[in-house]
Design a protein around this motif. Structure first.
Motif, short mmCIF file in Angstrom:
data_model
loop_
_atom_site.label_atom_id
_atom_site.label_comp_id
_atom_site.label_asym_id
_atom_site.label_seq_id
_atom_site.Cartn_x
_atom_site.Cartn_y
_atom_site.Cartn_z
N MET A 1 -5.58 -4.94 26.05
CA MET A 1 -6.87 -5.58 26.33
C MET A 1 -6.62 -6.99 26.86
SD MET A 1 -10.07 -6.22 23.70
CE MET A 1 -9.08 -7.30 22.65
N SER A 2 -7.01 -7.22 28.12
CA SER A 2 -6.79 -8.53 28.72
C SER A 2 -7.80 -9.53 28.19
CB SER A 2 -6.90 -8.44 30.24
OG SER A 2 -8.18 -7.99 30.61
N LYS A 3 -7.34 -10.76 28.00
CA LYS A 3 -8.21 -11.82 27.49
C LYS A 3 -9.19 -12.29 28.56
CE LYS A 3 -6.51 -13.01 23.29
NZ LYS A 3 -7.32 -13.25 22.09
N LYS A 4 -10.44 -12.48 28.14
CA LYS A 4 -11.45 -13.05 29.02
C LYS A 4 -12.38 -13.93 28.18
CE LYS A 4 -14.95 -11.96 32.48
NZ LYS A 4 -15.87 -10.93 33.03
N GLN B 1 -11.78 -9.68 23.27
CA GLN B 1 -11.26 -10.28 24.50
C GLN B 1 -12.07 -11.51 24.92
OE1 GLN B 1 -11.98 -7.92 28.12
NE2 GLN B 1 -13.33 -6.58 26.91
N TYR B 2 -13.28 -11.63 24.35
CA TYR B 2 -14.16 -12.74 24.75
C TYR B 2 -14.06 -13.95 23.81
CZ TYR B 2 -16.26 -8.65 27.01
OH TYR B 2 -16.48 -7.50 27.73
#
Length: 612
Positions: A1-4, A255-256
């Motif tokens: 899961m990519s960080k955003k 991720q948020y």
């Protein structure tokens, strides 16, 4: 899961206390925590604009420009953001282009980095000048459309508005949901549609008035919104923004997650929890969550001010009637979004309709100007019968309102003369001439308290009473200090007399049986020569005795003695509730007597002008 990680703008220094505390938070409660706020990692800090400019000058005895400079000294990393009302700047009318240009240039010079620009009617002819000038001087433009509900509004409608703002050169697009009307599902749908067609970052501004803000922010984040607004929890919820810590907890581990330091947030929260107690007298019972907000659509800042306005008239118990009247007036006015200045125009007119018992019997100058087209094009056609009742056969304006205005800065500089200590003073005067002159006079005196005189040995009872009853003083009650000014008095009834007092700049009426009649002293903050003269005005009794429905001050006389008048003619203008109210004659005849002059403080039941 990519960080955003979601980006967050904090509103505690501006919109939060505007919505909860009628914008009264003083600089002394902001500066001690400013560096800590700077360390959190916010995308920006909203610190200026909106009602803060007016309130600083009108109520707080603070120079808004100096407030901005002091905050900038301590907030070195986080961009400072402000709210600009397009051609209305930070006022309640349209100003000439040269005022807009001068204001924007100076606000950026004094420390503003990001400017959220909107027009209350979503008439973007009224934001072009401020957008262009902000970009010219190196500021970032966050162009906003006002979100609202009504027969003409759909999410596709708002997407089209956003595309127009993108074409104007905006850096960011803001959804300005000033009344907390955007539901979670509609937020997801709207932002999904915006992200599909808009290349710019999307920023969501909402309020918790209806209780949906955390859920709405979460669904907006899931749909891809880039930035959201929050306030520290002790200054959040109700008519303010969603609580920062609550949203951070909801997002924790996702991720948020913005990964803010909760120990720092706790320290900030504790500071504002204590500071808020200083403004307890400004708290309103109407600033909590109210699911009916989706019906009357009144924004947070307007609710706290509307409650204070009704309290001024001893009519707080009629708040429900006013809230029910607001949607009626809004429909008559073509469904404008309720945000400053349209919220003040609609809210004040709804208040007048309720207090006078007849719709549009008394109208403000702003109502007249709105229906005439001087604020721009209403989103939908206005009620033709109401427009006719207010305007008669006057011509309706269809051009950009500011195109009708002559340059204002040269005249402001000339009128202010040596009282101007800086270019910023000239701009402040151009925006709010009357209240800035009062502010400048007080500043020149060092904002002094009223001096106390010693009682002469041979003083009479009346003289003794006068020494004990200055026109401005501080009262301490259980450790809380209240600033009291005598504003005027009415006529005796059954041995008692109403006195109008300003308690922390909120007007209250008290009915007393004085042992000795005392006039306000000459040294008071209120001009005693003007207020004391009110006692010599006769009591209004005949149909041609023109009076005011609300205490205020005369800003313009429209007639002179001997003038013929027709029924409905405007005879004078009184400023009350931060709006100019036209006072009309209910009868035709001749001006027999004038009892007031411009600048006089006036009270209900006094004859201001007598028509025979």
């Amino acid at each position: 899961m990519s960080k955003k990680p979601i980006k967050i703008m904090d509103t505690t220094f501006r919109d939060a206390h505007q919505s909860l505390l009628a914008t009264r938070m003083r600089i002394e409660d902001l500066l001690p925590i400013a560096e800590k706020m700077d360390s959190v990692g916010f995308w920006s800090l909203e610190v200026w604009g909106g009602a803060t400019f007016d309130t600083c000058i009108r109520f707080l005895r603070e120079d808004p420009w100096e407030r901005l400079r002091e905050l900038k000294k301590l907030i070195r990393k986080t961009p400072l953001q402000m709210l600009l009302r397009g051609q209305n700047v930070v006022g309640y009318r349209h100003y000439a282009d040269d005022v807009v240009e001068a204001f924007v240039a100076k606000m950026i010079e004094n420390g503003i980095n990001v400017v959220r620009i909107f027009d209350a009617l979503n008439d973007f002819r009224n934001v072009k000048k401020s957008v262009k000038t902000t970009l010219k001087h190196g500021g970032k433009v966050e162009a906003a459309f006002c979100y609202t509900l009504g027969p003409i509004y759909t999410n596709d409608f708002f997407v089209e508005l956003a595309l127009k703002l993108e074409d104007m050169g905006a850096d960011t697009i803001c959804i300005k949901d000033m009344a907390g009307l955007l539901s979670p599902m509609d937020a997801f749908d709207l932002i999904t549609k915006l992200k599909a067609r808009i290349a710019l970052p999307i920023h969501l501004h909402t309020h918790d008035t209806s209780g949906m803000s955390v859920a709405t922010s979460l669904k907006a984040i899931e749909a891809g919104v880039d930035i959201v607004d929050t306030a520290i929890s002790s200054m959040a919820s109700g008519t303010s923004q969603p609580a920062l810590e609550t949203l951070c907890n909801v997002l924790r581990g996702s991720q948020y997650d913005p990964e803010f330091d909760f120990e720092t947030l706790d320290q900030i929260n504790d500071h504002f929890k204590a500071a808020r107690k200083n403004y307890a007298h400004l708290e309103s019972e109407f600033t909590g969550i109210d699911p009916k907000a989706v019906i009357y659509q009144v924004p947070g800042g307007m609710i706290s001010n509307l409650a204070n306005q009704l309290r001024d008239q001893n009519a707080l118990h009629r708040m429900g009637e006013v809230m029910n009247e607001v949607p009626v007036v809004r429909e008559d006015f073509g469904y404008p979004p309720l945000v400053t200045p349209s919220s003040q125009i609609v809210g004040t007119q709804a208040t007048l309709n309720v207090l006078t018992g007849e719709r549009y019997k008394v109208v403000t100058s702003e109502t007249r100007n709105y229906l005439k087209g001087l604020y721009g094009k209403p989103p939908a056609p206005v009620n033709a019968d109401v427009q006719k009742k207010v305007l008669g056969d006057e011509e309706i304006i269809t051009t950009r309102p500011a195109d009708l205005l002559e340059p204002e800065m040269p005249r402001a500089r000339e009128e202010l003369g040596e009282k101007a200590k800086s270019d910023e003073d000239v701009i402040s005067y151009a925006l709010f001439p009357k209240i800035f002159l009062e502010f400048a006079e007080l500043r020149e005196k060092g904002f002094p308290p009223e001096p106390q005189k010693e009682k002469p040995a041979s003083a009479s009872p009346a003289e003794c009473a006068a020494q004990l009853a200055p026109s401005e003083f501080m009262i301490n009650v259980h450790g809380e200090a209240f600033h009291v000014k005598v504003g005027g008095k009415g006529h005796k009834s059954e041995g008692k007399r109403p006195y109008f007092l300003y308690v922390d700049n909120t007007l209250v009426e008290v009915l007393v049986e004085p042992l000795v009649e005392v006039l306000p002293s000459e040294e008071g903050m209120i001009d005693a020569k003007k207020t004391s003269g009110s006692s010599k005005r006769p009591k209004a009794e005949a149909p041609g005795d023109i009076t005011t429905a609300m205490p205020g001050s005369v800003v313009k006389m429209k007639v002179k003695q001997g003038d013929p008048v027709k029924e409905g003619d405007t005879v004078l203008i009184v400023e009350a509730m931060k709006m100019e109210n036209e006072i009309h004659t209910p009868v035709a005849g001749t001006v027999e007597e004038i009892y007031v002059a411009e600048g006089d403080v006036v009270n209900p039941d006094e004859v201001l002008v007598r028509i025979r």
